[in-house]
Design a protein around this motif. Structure first.
Motif, PDB file in Angstrom:
ATOM      1  N   SER A  85       0.804  -1.217   0.000  1.00 42.58           N
ATOM      2  CA  SER A  85       0.000   0.000   0.000  1.00 42.58           C
ATOM      3  C   SER A  85       0.840   1.271   0.000  1.00 42.58           C
ATOM      4  CB  SER A  85      -0.932   0.005   1.225  1.00 42.58           C
ATOM      5  OG  SER A  85      -0.177   0.011   2.424  1.00 42.58           O
ATOM      6  N   THR A  86       2.152   1.128  -0.035  1.00 43.79           N
ATOM      7  CA  THR A  86       3.037   2.291  -0.031  1.00 43.79           C
ATOM      8  C   THR A  86       3.642   2.479  -1.417  1.00 43.79           C
ATOM      9  OG1 THR A  86       3.616   1.812   2.282  1.00 43.79           O
ATOM     10  CG2 THR A  86       5.003   3.391   1.097  1.00 43.79           C
ATOM     11  N   PRO A  87       3.297   3.562  -2.127  1.00 42.10           N
ATOM     12  CA  PRO A  87       3.854   3.780  -3.470  1.00 42.10           C
ATOM     13  C   PRO A  87       5.381   3.815  -3.433  1.00 42.10           C
ATOM     14  CG  PRO A  87       2.094   5.350  -2.986  1.00 42.10           C
ATOM     15  CD  PRO A  87       2.401   4.640  -1.704  1.00 42.10           C
ATOM     16  N   GLN A  88       6.012   3.371  -4.530  1.00 42.60           N
ATOM     17  CA  GLN A  88       7.471   3.317  -4.579  1.00 42.60           C
ATOM     18  C   GLN A  88       8.086   4.694  -4.365  1.00 42.60           C
ATOM     19  OE1 GLN A  88       9.422   0.438  -4.841  1.00 42.60           O
ATOM     20  NE2 GLN A  88      10.981   1.918  -4.225  1.00 42.60           N
ATOM     21  N   ILE A  89       7.466   5.740  -4.913  1.00 37.97           N
ATOM     22  CA  ILE A  89       8.021   7.088  -4.777  1.00 37.97           C
ATOM     23  C   ILE A  89       8.019   7.511  -3.304  1.00 37.97           C
ATOM     24  CG2 ILE A  89       5.839   8.344  -5.127  1.00 37.97           C
ATOM     25  CD1 ILE A  89       9.163   9.323  -6.752  1.00 37.97           C
ATOM     26  N   ALA A  90       6.984   7.077  -2.560  1.00 40.13           N
ATOM     27  CA  ALA A  90       6.925   7.396  -1.128  1.00 40.13           C
ATOM     28  C   ALA A  90       7.959   6.582  -0.358  1.00 40.13           C
ATOM     29  CB  ALA A  90       5.520   7.132  -0.593  1.00 40.13           C
ATOM     30  N   GLN A  91       8.149   5.323  -0.742  1.00 40.22           N
ATOM     31  CA  GLN A  91       9.179   4.501  -0.105  1.00 40.22           C
ATOM     32  C   GLN A  91      10.552   5.129  -0.311  1.00 40.22           C
ATOM     33  OE1 GLN A  91       9.093   0.249  -0.958  1.00 40.22           O
ATOM     34  NE2 GLN A  91       6.934   0.363  -1.470  1.00 40.22           N
ATOM     35  N   ASP A  92      10.820   5.577  -1.537  1.00 40.97           N
ATOM     36  CA  ASP A  92      12.114   6.199  -1.840  1.00 40.97           C
ATOM     37  C   ASP A  92      12.315   7.467  -1.018  1.00 40.97           C
ATOM     38  OD1 ASP A  92      12.590   4.205  -3.679  1.00 40.97           O
ATOM     39  OD2 ASP A  92      12.011   5.415  -5.421  1.00 40.97           O
ATOM     40  N   GLU A  93      11.246   8.268  -0.900  1.00 44.58           N
ATOM     41  CA  GLU A  93      11.343   9.509  -0.141  1.00 44.58           C
ATOM     42  C   GLU A  93      11.608   9.237   1.335  1.00 44.58           C
ATOM     43  OE1 GLU A  93       8.772  13.655   0.500  1.00 44.58           O
ATOM     44  OE2 GLU A  93       8.045  12.085  -0.852  1.00 44.58           O
ATOM     45  N   ALA A  94      10.915   8.229   1.878  1.00 44.82           N
ATOM     46  CA  ALA A  94      11.113   7.872   3.282  1.00 44.82           C
ATOM     47  C   ALA A  94      12.522   7.330   3.529  1.00 44.82           C
ATOM     48  CB  ALA A  94      10.071   6.844   3.705  1.00 44.82           C
ATOM     49  N   GLU A  95      13.014   6.521   2.593  1.00 45.91           N
ATOM     50  CA  GLU A  95      14.366   5.977   2.735  1.00 45.91           C
ATOM     51  C   GLU A  95      15.414   7.087   2.657  1.00 45.91           C
ATOM     52  OE1 GLU A  95      17.142   2.418   0.819  1.00 45.91           O
ATOM     53  OE2 GLU A  95      15.062   2.654   0.189  1.00 45.91           O
ATOM     54  N   ALA A  96      15.196   8.033   1.752  1.00 48.59           N
ATOM     55  CA  ALA A  96      16.125   9.162   1.624  1.00 48.59           C
ATOM     56  C   ALA A  96      16.096  10.024   2.886  1.00 48.59           C
ATOM     57  CB  ALA A  96      15.762  10.007   0.403  1.00 48.59           C
ATOM     58  N   TYR A  97      14.924  10.180   3.469  1.00 49.57           N
ATOM     59  CA  TYR A  97      14.822  10.950   4.715  1.00 49.57           C
ATOM     60  C   TYR A  97      15.578  10.238   5.834  1.00 49.57           C
ATOM     61  CZ  TYR A  97      12.791  13.548   8.623  1.00 49.57           C
ATOM     62  OH  TYR A  97      12.616  14.319   9.752  1.00 49.57           O
ATOM     63  N   GLY A  98      15.511   8.919   5.859  1.00 47.94           N
ATOM     64  CA  GLY A  98      16.282   8.157   6.843  1.00 47.94           C
ATOM     65  C   GLY A  98      17.774   8.399   6.687  1.00 47.94           C
ATOM     66  N   ARG A  99      18.265   8.421   5.433  1.00 49.15           N
ATOM     67  CA  ARG A  99      19.684   8.704   5.201  1.00 49.15           C
ATOM     68  C   ARG A  99      20.030  10.134   5.603  1.00 49.15           C
ATOM     69  NH1 ARG A  99      18.606   5.885   0.378  1.00 49.15           N
ATOM     70  NH2 ARG A  99      18.702   7.799  -0.845  1.00 49.15           N
ATOM     71  N   PHE A 100      19.096  11.050   5.330  1.00 50.34           N
ATOM     72  CA  PHE A 100      19.299  12.449   5.735  1.00 50.34           C
ATOM     73  C   PHE A 100      19.427  12.548   7.255  1.00 50.34           C
ATOM     74  CE2 PHE A 100      17.414  16.342   7.384  1.00 50.34           C
ATOM     75  CZ  PHE A 100      18.140  17.326   6.729  1.00 50.34           C
ATOM     76  N   VAL A 101      18.529  11.890   7.982  1.00 52.48           N
ATOM     77  CA  VAL A 101      18.575  11.913   9.446  1.00 52.48           C
ATOM     78  C   VAL A 101      19.881  11.302   9.940  1.00 52.48           C
ATOM     79  CG1 VAL A 101      17.522  10.972  11.544  1.00 52.48           C
ATOM     80  CG2 VAL A 101      16.069  11.906   9.733  1.00 52.48           C
ATOM     81  N   ALA A 102      20.327  10.209   9.322  1.00 52.96           N
ATOM     82  CA  ALA A 102      21.588   9.578   9.715  1.00 52.96           C
ATOM     83  C   ALA A 102      22.754  10.547   9.516  1.00 52.96           C
ATOM     84  CB  ALA A 102      21.813   8.299   8.913  1.00 52.96           C
ATOM     85  N   GLU A 103      22.726  11.297   8.422  1.00 54.37           N
ATOM     86  CA  GLU A 103      23.809  12.253   8.152  1.00 54.37           C
ATOM     87  C   GLU A 103      23.791  13.393   9.160  1.00 54.37           C
ATOM     88  OE1 GLU A 103      25.648  14.833   4.402  1.00 54.37           O
ATOM     89  OE2 GLU A 103      24.332  13.120   4.060  1.00 54.37           O
ATOM     90  N   VAL A 104      22.616  13.931   9.431  1.00 54.70           N
ATOM     91  CA  VAL A 104      22.489  15.018  10.403  1.00 54.70           C
ATOM     92  C   VAL A 104      22.914  14.548  11.794  1.00 54.70           C
ATOM     93  CG1 VAL A 104      20.791  16.402  11.660  1.00 54.70           C
ATOM     94  CG2 VAL A 104      20.749  16.357   9.166  1.00 54.70           C
ATOM     95  N   ALA A 105      22.475  13.346  12.176  1.00 57.13           N
ATOM     96  CA  ALA A 105      22.848  12.815  13.487  1.00 57.13           C
ATOM     97  C   ALA A 105      24.361  12.661  13.599  1.00 57.13           C
ATOM     98  CB  ALA A 105      22.153  11.478  13.727  1.00 57.13           C
ATOM     99  N   GLY A 106      25.002  12.192  12.522  1.00 57.21           N
ATOM    100  CA  GLY A 106      26.453  12.054  12.524  1.00 57.21           C
ATOM    101  C   GLY A 106      27.159  13.389  12.685  1.00 57.21           C
ATOM    102  N   MET A 107      26.627  14.427  12.007  1.00 58.03           N
ATOM    103  CA  MET A 107      27.223  15.758  12.140  1.00 58.03           C
ATOM    104  C   MET A 107      27.051  16.307  13.554  1.00 58.03           C
ATOM    105  SD  MET A 107      25.912  17.366   8.512  1.00 58.03           S
ATOM    106  CE  MET A 107      26.360  19.048   8.979  1.00 58.03           C
ATOM    107  N   LEU A 108      25.849  16.122  14.115  1.00 52.63           N
ATOM    108  CA  LEU A 108      25.605  16.613  15.471  1.00 52.63           C
ATOM    109  C   LEU A 108      26.471  15.868  16.488  1.00 52.63           C
ATOM    110  CD1 LEU A 108      21.731  17.016  15.382  1.00 52.63           C
ATOM    111  CD2 LEU A 108      23.396  18.861  15.671  1.00 52.63           C
TER     112      LEU A 108
END
Length: 371
Positions: free
Chosen positions: A95-118
């Motif tokens: 029930s989750t469109p691929q474009i939404a899955q990709d966006e959520a996965e990219a946000y996870g990578r973004f959060v990981a990068e921000v957390a690493g910087m902090l």
């Protein structure tokens, strides 16, 4: 003149050190397909594919167009490969469109990068979760056994878990609210190279259900390192983990009603406030433990639907449990005189998205679609 020169030098560096994986990340964060991005910058989809794969490098003018279209600074594309993460644990892949899955996965990578910087500037707790793999056949352990072992590992005394978000953050799990663009996706979790991440839905404004969401995702992080994300068995196991983690059978079974006659609803309301879980979770628990039969359970669910409680249950607590790891780190930097723009200047990461990830409260505003 100096500003123009700096801009030109930034574009030159971004073009020279351009990393296609970061273009993919930026595109997915905006919820765009390659063809849509190509239309925005008036280039071909084949060109976008070539840049993302690393087969070709865009020139300075194209880097400027990409940065404008994706609302990032040009230096974002020269920041090296994004952090590696596992596939997110979504509730339902179908029930989750691929474009939404990709966006959520990219946000996870973004959060990981921000957390690493902090974490380079502020000390974070070590990531310490028990590793209790649970296979589909449950040959080694059941989700309930994993939940009981986890409560023991965390040192949780008998009774309710007082603050689930704080508990997992103290064990090094990054908890954030998702960006408005992926609010249609329920809570999800993923392992990054440095620490696990739980992403909460900013629209689900319900204290009781959010606590269950966090426990559900904690179950995935503890039990399902190698499970197929979104699988029916894994999701059911995570629900069972959350139920036992928040409502241990040996502690709650004797207090659950066998039917909803008489004062049972009032009894259930008291249990809801004590354990910090929803009426729906308590009813499900009563049936799962064999206290309540199928007919009584079905009638109770019908009653909840008639009263509109499937959408919004009555409850005394209106505020959510708030994350504090990233927000507090952000506050420490600001107290030291480092604002968001200065902190992110070298990375090119979007300030607006950083503010979402490092916020104590959810941002539920609707994101306008790209023009």
């Amino acid at each position: 003149m100096a500003e123009v020169r700096r801009r030109s030098q930034t574009l030159a560096a971004a073009a020279s050190f351009f990393n296609g994986e970061r273009l993919t990340m930026a595109r997915q964060l905006k919820g765009l397909k390659k063809s849509h991005l190509a239309t925005l910058i008036k280039m071909s989809p084949a060109s976008v594919t070539a840049w993302e794969s690393g087969a070709k490098q865009p020139n300075r003018a194209t880097v400027a167009k990409l940065a404008l279209a994706l609302q990032v600074e040009p230096q974002f594309f020269a920041g090296g490969a994004p952090p590696k993460t596992d596939k997110p644990n979504f509730r339902s892949l179908r029930s989750t469109p691929q474009i939404a899955q990709d966006e959520a996965e990219a946000y996870g990578r973004f959060v990981a990068e921000v957390a690493g910087m902090l974490e380079n500037a502020v000390e974070f707790p070590d990531a310490l979760l028990p590793d209790l793999p649970t296979d589909p056949d449950e040959c080694v352990r059941t989700p309930e056994e994993a939940a009981r072992a986890s409560r023991k590992y965390f040192g949780i005394p008998p009774g309710p878990v007082q603050h689930v978000v704080r508990l997992v953050e103290r064990r090094g799990v990054v908890v954030v609210f998702s960006e408005p663009g992926v609010a249609a996706i329920d809570a999800y979790s993923l392992h990054s190279a440095t620490r696990p991440i739980i992403v909460l839905n900013p629209v689900k404004d319900d204290y009781y259900r959010q606590r269950f969401d966090v426990a559900h995702e904690l179950g995935h992080l503890i039990m399902h390192h190698d499970a197929e994300p979104g699988g029916k068995v894994a999701e059911e196991q995570a629900n069972r983990f959350a139920s036992e983690f928040l409502m241990p059978a040996e502690e709650i079974a004797a207090f659950l009603p066998a039917s909803m006659a008489g004062k049972a609803w009032a009894q259930l309301a008291d249990l809801k406030e004590y354990w910090g879980v929803s009426l729906a979770a308590l009813l499900y628990r009563a049936r799962a433990l064999g206290v309540m039969g199928d007919v009584s359970y079905r009638n109770a669910v019908i009653r909840m639907s008639q009263n509109g409680w499937r959408r919004a249950e009555p409850g005394r607590i209106s505020s959510l449990e708030m994350p504090s790891m990233l927000p507090r780190a952000r506050e420490v930097l600001r107290e030291a005189g480092v604002d968001e723009e200065s902190f992110l200047a070298g990375s090119g990461l979007p300030v607006s998205l950083y503010e979402v990830a490092a916020s104590r409260v959810p941002t539920s505003a609707v994101q306008e679609p790209p023009s």
